[in-house]
Motif scaffolding. Sequence first.
Motif, PDB file in Angstrom:
ATOM      1  N   SER A  51       1.000  -1.332  -0.212  1.00 27.44           N
ATOM      2  CA  SER A  51       0.309   0.056  -0.074  1.00 27.44           C
ATOM      3  C   SER A  51       0.527   1.077  -0.156  1.00 27.44           C
ATOM      4  N   THR A  54       2.356   1.582  -3.372  1.00 27.37           N
ATOM      5  CA  THR A  54       0.886   1.981  -4.361  1.00 27.37           C
ATOM      6  C   THR A  54       0.886   3.315  -4.105  1.00 27.37           C
ATOM      7  N   VAL A  74      -2.834   2.164 -10.170  1.00 30.76           N
ATOM      8  CA  VAL A  74      -1.463   1.071 -10.004  1.00 30.76           C
ATOM      9  C   VAL A  74      -2.703   0.379  -8.471  1.00 30.76           C
ATOM     10  N   GLU A  75      -1.557  -0.224  -8.980  1.00 34.08           N
ATOM     11  CA  GLU A  75      -1.977  -2.078  -7.779  1.00 34.08           C
ATOM     12  C   GLU A  75      -1.093  -2.590  -8.130  1.00 34.08           C
ATOM     13  N   THR A  76      -0.475  -3.182  -6.237  1.00 34.93           N
ATOM     14  CA  THR A  76       1.016  -3.754  -6.174  1.00 34.93           C
ATOM     15  C   THR A  76       0.874  -4.587  -5.286  1.00 34.93           C
ATOM     16  N   VAL A  81       4.309  -3.976  -9.101  1.00 33.73           N
ATOM     17  CA  VAL A  81       3.347  -2.643  -9.675  1.00 33.73           C
ATOM     18  C   VAL A  81       2.331  -3.106 -11.248  1.00 33.73           C
TER      19      VAL A  81
END
Length: 271
Positions: A51, A54, A74-76, A81
Amino acid sequence: MHGSRIFGALVFASVAIVATPASVMAQSTTDKMEQKAKGAAHDAKTGITDSWVTAKTKIALYGDDRIKGGQVSVETVNGAVSLRGKVDSDDAKAAAASVAQAVEGVKSVRNDLQVVPPGDRRVIEISDKDITRQVEGRLSKDAQLKKVDVRTDNGAVILTGAVSSIGASARASELARGVPGVRMVKNELTYDASKRDGARMRPAGSYTQVLAMQQALKDKGFDPGATDGLMGPRTTAALAAYQKSESLSATGTMDADTASKLGVKVSTEGR
């Protein structure tokens, strides 16, 4: 006799050639495993979470005038990523990947952005004064962002002041970038770097709280690892998974809503 010796030498050479790549491959695999283990240990030591990565990536994207940050999702996951959405050009797509890769804690970038030319769009004419007023209006609706100072210079918004967390800082950039006429957002907001995700429970004086949280997670079928009263990576991951299952913000940190769901009392003393 001479032919037999030559044949034996050829066989020996063939075995050596076949064996060498296997040895090299085994060594290479060992090296990769050691590097991965060191990377994981470093992340755990520095407190870098998905988080956090991100949020930092979003701030970086909103701060680059080559990219319209609001177009990029955006997603990690475990430091990897993923970028999704639609951007105006190939240059913007490449820039987004480059910006994301430079963020601390990013291990890899998957660029799934689609290039969709904007075509003829109406140019929005708006003064810096109007931009500042609109950004301030948006930020004032968020209790954590009311005291953020806003300045605009030729369409570039500069945010200064102090906020509670990296997540709040990212939200400020997102809200500002959504105002028509904003070219980029320069985020100079400060926050307590020791609280990577904001409302993380204090390591000192919160042993019983973390212990209670770990036990509650176990009771609900989420494995936090050892019930030791420490907010380690496994406990953080279990808490994030629980938050996601309850449709809460999956930050991996204890907040009021999560504590209420778990039935854990969280002291706010010293925060």
